[in-house]
Design an enzyme around this catalytic site. Structure first.
Site, PDB file in Angstrom:
ATOM      1  N   SER A   1      33.837  39.691  37.756  1.00 33.92           N
ATOM      2  CA  SER A   1      35.095  39.310  37.131  1.00 33.92           C
ATOM      3  C   SER A   1      35.081  37.871  36.626  1.00 33.92           C
ATOM      4  O   SER A   1      34.310  37.513  35.756  1.00 33.92           O
ATOM      5  CB  SER A   1      36.267  39.545  38.092  1.00 33.92           C
ATOM      6  OG  SER A   1      37.503  39.352  37.433  1.00 33.92           O
ATOM      7  N   HIS A   2      35.908  37.013  37.216  1.00 30.70           N
ATOM      8  CA  HIS A   2      36.102  35.644  36.744  1.00 30.70           C
ATOM      9  C   HIS A   2      35.121  34.668  37.377  1.00 30.70           C
ATOM     10  O   HIS A   2      35.207  33.461  37.126  1.00 30.70           O
ATOM     11  CB  HIS A   2      37.524  35.196  37.081  1.00 30.70           C
ATOM     12  CG  HIS A   2      37.835  35.328  38.541  1.00 30.70           C
ATOM     13  ND1 HIS A   2      37.944  36.547  39.166  1.00 30.70           N
ATOM     14  CD2 HIS A   2      38.032  34.396  39.502  1.00 30.70           C
ATOM     15  CE1 HIS A   2      38.205  36.353  40.455  1.00 30.70           C
ATOM     16  NE2 HIS A   2      38.252  35.061  40.681  1.00 30.70           N
TER      17      HIS A   2
ATOM     18  N   ASP B   1      38.897  36.576  30.841  1.00 30.91           N
ATOM     19  CA  ASP B   1      37.868  36.190  31.806  1.00 30.91           C
ATOM     20  C   ASP B   1      36.571  36.974  31.624  1.00 30.91           C
ATOM     21  O   ASP B   1      36.373  37.636  30.609  1.00 30.91           O
ATOM     22  CB  ASP B   1      38.394  36.366  33.227  1.00 30.91           C
ATOM     23  CG  ASP B   1      38.550  37.824  33.616  1.00 30.91           C
ATOM     24  OD1 ASP B   1      38.859  38.647  32.740  1.00 30.91           O
ATOM     25  OD2 ASP B   1      38.367  38.150  34.808  1.00 30.91           O
TER      26      ASP B   1
ATOM     27  N   ASP C   1      35.173  39.749  32.823  1.00 36.76           N
ATOM     28  CA  ASP C   1      35.140  41.187  32.564  1.00 36.76           C
ATOM     29  C   ASP C   1      36.340  41.685  31.780  1.00 36.76           C
ATOM     30  O   ASP C   1      36.516  42.889  31.605  1.00 36.76           O
ATOM     31  CB  ASP C   1      35.006  41.969  33.870  1.00 36.76           C
ATOM     32  CG  ASP C   1      36.230  41.874  34.760  1.00 36.76           C
ATOM     33  OD1 ASP C   1      36.963  40.869  34.670  1.00 36.76           O
ATOM     34  OD2 ASP C   1      36.460  42.804  35.558  1.00 36.76           O
TER      35      ASP C   1
ATOM     36  N   ASP D   1      39.709  41.451  32.331  1.00 33.54           N
ATOM     37  CA  ASP D   1      40.922  41.994  32.944  1.00 33.54           C
ATOM     38  C   ASP D   1      41.982  40.932  33.244  1.00 33.54           C
ATOM     39  O   ASP D   1      43.078  41.276  33.694  1.00 33.54           O
ATOM     40  CB  ASP D   1      40.599  42.814  34.202  1.00 33.54           C
ATOM     41  CG  ASP D   1      39.972  42.002  35.326  1.00 33.54           C
ATOM     42  OD1 ASP D   1      39.775  40.783  35.148  1.00 33.54           O
ATOM     43  OD2 ASP D   1      39.674  42.594  36.386  1.00 33.54           O
ATOM     44  N   ARG D   2      41.685  39.670  32.992  1.00 30.75           N
ATOM     45  CA  ARG D   2      42.661  38.610  33.241  1.00 30.75           C
ATOM     46  C   ARG D   2      43.039  37.930  31.929  1.00 30.75           C
ATOM     47  O   ARG D   2      42.339  38.050  30.928  1.00 30.75           O
ATOM     48  CB  ARG D   2      42.113  37.580  34.225  1.00 30.75           C
ATOM     49  CG  ARG D   2      41.797  38.168  35.588  1.00 30.75           C
ATOM     50  CD  ARG D   2      41.366  37.111  36.572  1.00 30.75           C
ATOM     51  NE  ARG D   2      41.040  37.717  37.855  1.00 30.75           N
ATOM     52  CZ  ARG D   2      41.237  37.146  39.035  1.00 30.75           C
ATOM     53  NH1 ARG D   2      41.761  35.935  39.089  1.00 30.75           N
ATOM     54  NH2 ARG D   2      40.914  37.758  40.148  1.00 30.75           N
TER      55      ARG D   2
ATOM     56  N   GLU E   1      49.808  40.546  38.577  1.00 24.27           N
ATOM     57  CA  GLU E   1      49.420  39.701  39.701  1.00 24.27           C
ATOM     58  C   GLU E   1      49.432  38.247  39.263  1.00 24.27           C
ATOM     59  O   GLU E   1      49.117  37.930  38.104  1.00 24.27           O
ATOM     60  CB  GLU E   1      48.018  40.066  40.192  1.00 24.27           C
ATOM     61  CG  GLU E   1      47.880  41.483  40.705  1.00 24.27           C
ATOM     62  CD  GLU E   1      46.487  41.760  41.238  1.00 24.27           C
ATOM     63  OE1 GLU E   1      46.389  42.345  42.323  1.00 24.27           O
ATOM     64  OE2 GLU E   1      45.499  41.413  40.562  1.00 24.27           O
ATOM     65  N   GLU E   2      49.735  37.368  40.192  1.00 24.70           N
ATOM     66  CA  GLU E   2      49.770  35.944  39.881  1.00 24.70           C
ATOM     67  C   GLU E   2      48.397  35.413  39.485  1.00 24.70           C
ATOM     68  O   GLU E   2      48.297  34.350  38.867  1.00 24.70           O
ATOM     69  CB  GLU E   2      50.292  35.151  41.080  1.00 24.70           C
ATOM     70  CG  GLU E   2      49.584  35.403  42.394  1.00 24.70           C
ATOM     71  CD  GLU E   2      48.162  34.884  42.449  1.00 24.70           C
ATOM     72  OE1 GLU E   2      47.935  33.780  41.910  1.00 24.70           O
ATOM     73  OE2 GLU E   2      47.296  35.573  43.008  1.00 24.70           O
TER      74      GLU E   2
ATOM     75  N   LYS F   1      43.972  46.052  35.315  1.00 26.74           N
ATOM     76  CA  LYS F   1      44.611  44.986  34.562  1.00 26.74           C
ATOM     77  C   LYS F   1      43.845  44.787  33.262  1.00 26.74           C
ATOM     78  O   LYS F   1      42.673  45.138  33.180  1.00 26.74           O
ATOM     79  CB  LYS F   1      44.689  43.704  35.381  1.00 26.74           C
ATOM     80  CG  LYS F   1      43.430  43.286  36.111  1.00 26.74           C
ATOM     81  CD  LYS F   1      43.711  42.081  36.987  1.00 26.74           C
ATOM     82  CE  LYS F   1      42.493  41.684  37.820  1.00 26.74           C
ATOM     83  NZ  LYS F   1      42.493  42.320  39.141  1.00 26.74           N
TER      84      LYS F   1
ATOM     85  N   ARG G   1      43.939  30.729  49.727  1.00 25.93           N
ATOM     86  CA  ARG G   1      44.912  30.626  48.647  1.00 25.93           C
ATOM     87  C   ARG G   1      46.296  30.366  49.253  1.00 25.93           C
ATOM     88  O   ARG G   1      46.712  31.051  50.180  1.00 25.93           O
ATOM     89  CB  ARG G   1      44.945  31.897  47.803  1.00 25.93           C
ATOM     90  CG  ARG G   1      43.615  32.263  47.163  1.00 25.93           C
ATOM     91  CD  ARG G   1      43.833  33.176  45.968  1.00 25.93           C
ATOM     92  NE  ARG G   1      42.637  33.858  45.520  1.00 25.93           N
ATOM     93  CZ  ARG G   1      41.674  33.325  44.787  1.00 25.93           C
ATOM     94  NH1 ARG G   1      41.754  32.047  44.451  1.00 25.93           N
ATOM     95  NH2 ARG G   1      40.633  34.037  44.404  1.00 25.93           N
TER      96      ARG G   1
END
Length: 543
Positions: free
Chosen positions: A113-114, A277, A279, A281-282, A363-364, A376, A496
């Site tokens: 992902s990111h 990002d 992949d 999805d963000r 999602e945040e 997403k 987090r």
């Protein structure tokens, strides 16, 4: 060609996190490491002989090698067809769409992902089920159990196949279909959004900057934004996917997309800025002179979704992850629709989407999506924003101001403490959980704690229960702090801390976020002992 049964021994660290198994590349390069995990996935599934498996990834380092392995293992295990993105490329939402469109049994998404990419950076494997969404916990737990006892895997000794040209191949009787990764996704977007209105907006001089971060959305954004919607050439930046993302961190936040942020805050700013990002999805949304938090973006998209053809019928409901701000809750209340609070992880939205209880989720952590797929979808969020801008003919700043005037404003920030010693992070959370019962009614500075709990989710569809999903500290007046350990990193632990303050008065809607949250930031350290446990006095990333 021949199918081989290869003896192997288990690894003890193959527990999938919220988005699959993520480790450093050298870990995946250990003998049989990727093979063990893929076989553990196959061994945890039932009745897939002759069925279709989708395979693709974000183009990061080691992607192509593992795709070849996955193809040969899928053939050896009895799949009848594999659909593979050309060059190994499939964004995560596009993979979800391909699974759904083709009625596939499931899919392997190769991405971290990111997270950064490169020879010593991150890699990941995630299994998606037949609805196109991430595997639910019952499957990921079964995969982990199997990974601890696996003693063999099946693989064809066929030569590597060409994945760089569209067409069909064959491995052990399994058809391997190489597809253009963009075509089906772009066609889906055209069914959801008013492309004519967006084209007209660009023709009228509207300008945007989209940073693909040398990641997977580059080809998708180039095709859709510039070729189909008419954004000026050069609107899409860093659009060639690179194995190391150009040496950058492909996380669309204010730290790693600082160049875009600086542009959008400058006198030369275009009308709209966005990024996605590794992949795809963000998303990051920035207007001229204004950053829109992911929590606010979810709320504003939900409030205006009816302006896009695909959502003109209205929303069935809204779902958000527990750490995401309550901004969307107020939209759901006004619309008279359901609002669902879930644990972090897109897989928890799947049941709600499949049951028709919700239409839009968020999602945040910059993930937003809808019932068009079961992931997403960063570019989808950008296109919905463009559709809203084209329909309202207002700036991002004007839309945000009108939204806050109507619903109030949730000032929000997430503080990430990355690569924290795992034992220290676990001690912090254990100590915090140990004193929850004593916190309500106590004062922290001028704040009074109204409630303190360890979030537990009861799925309204399948009645499953997910415990210990994060510690929530709520204050009188609606402010909130949430603490949780992330499952998306590859080394140490990421703590987090989510900080939220709600203001409804018209004279309190334009505060600086840092000023609005300062008291809560201090309270977070006092309550949890962040500096004492971690040795950190500042977070690594603030979003």
């Amino acid at each position: 060609m021949m199918i081989r049964t290869v003896a192997t021994t288990p690894y003890d660290d193959q527990k999938p996190g919220t988005s699959g198994l993520r480790k450093k590349v050298p870990v995946f390069q250990q003998p049989n490491y990727a093979e063990n995990f893929i076989q553990s996935v196959f061994d945890s599934l039932e009745v897939f002989e002759g069925k279709t498996l989708v395979i693709g990834g974000d183009g990061r380092f080691y992607n192509r090698e593992v795709i070849q392995t996955a193809i040969r293992m899928a053939a050896a295990n009895g799949f009848g067809r594999a659909i593979v993105g050309k060059g190994g490329i499939l964004s995560t939402p596009a993979a979800s769409n391909v699974i759904r469109k083709n009625g596939a049994f499931g899919g392997l998404v190769l991405s971290a992902s990111h997270n950064p990419g490169g020879p010593n950076e991150d890699f990941g494997i995630k299994y998606n089920v037949g609805n196109g969404g991430p595997a639910p916990e019952r499957i990921t737990e079964a995969v982990f159990v199997r990974s601890k006892e696996i003693d063999r895997y099946l693989i064809s000794d066929a030569a590597e196949i060409d994945i760089d040209d569209v067409g069909k191949r064959s491995v052990e009787g399994m058809t391997v279909e190489i597809i253009d990764p963009v075509v089906d996704y772009a066609a889906l977007m055209e069914t959801l959004f008013d492309f004519a209105a967006i084209r007209s907006m660009f023709e009228g001089g509207f300008r945007m900057a989209f940073d693909a971060m040398h990641a997977v959305t580059g080809p998708y954004a180039k095709e859709i934004l510039e070729r189909r919607l008419g954004a000026p050439e050069g609107s899409v930046r860093n659009f060639v996917p690179l194995p190391d993302f150009g040496g950058h961190h492909p996380d669309p936040n204010l730290v790693h997309a600082k160049d875009l942020y600086d542009l959008m805050m400058s006198d030369e700013a275009p009308d709209f800025g966005a990024a996605s990002d590794g992949d795809g999805d963000r998303n990051l949304i920035i207007g001229k002179g204004i950053f829109v938090t992911p929590s606010d973006s979810l709320a504003m998209l939900a409030a205006n979704a009816h302006l896009a053809p695909g959502y003109a019928r209205g929303l069935a409901g809204i779902a958000r992850s527990m750490p995401t701000s309550a901004a969307a809750d107020r939209v759901a209340e006004k619309l008279g629709i359901g609002l669902y609070e879930t644990p972090t992880g897109w897989k928890f939205f799947g049941n709600l989407l499949d049951a028709g209880k919700v239409t839009i989720c968020g999602e945040e952590s910059a993930g937003t999506g809808s019932d068009h797929v079961r992931e997403k979808d960063g570019l989808w969020a950008v296109l919905l924003w463009l559709n809203i801008l084209a329909a309202r003919r207002e700036s991002v700043k004007q839309i945000a101001a009108a939204h806050w005037a109507e619903y109030g404003r949730n000032y929000y920030a997430r503080h990430d403490y990355e690569a924290v010693d795992t034992d220290a992070a676990n001690r912090l959370m254990a100590e915090l959980r140990g004193k929850l019962a004593d916190l309500p009614s106590t004062a922290v500075g001028d704040l009074t704690i109204a409630f303190a709990d360890d979030f537990e989710y009861h799925d309204p569809v399948d009645q499953s229960v997910s415990r210990h999903q994060g510690v929530r500290i709520g204050f009188e007046g609606g402010s909130r702090i949430v603490f949780r350990l992330s499952g998306t990193g590859t080394s140490g632990a990421t703590l987090r801390v989510y900080i939220e303050r709600y203001e409804s008065g018209p004279d309190r809607l334009d505060l600086a976020t840092s000023d609005a949250l300062a008291e809560l930031v201090a309270a977070a350290d006092e309550i949890a002992g962040i500096a004492r446990h971690t040795g950190r006095t500042e977070p690594d990333v603030v979003t």
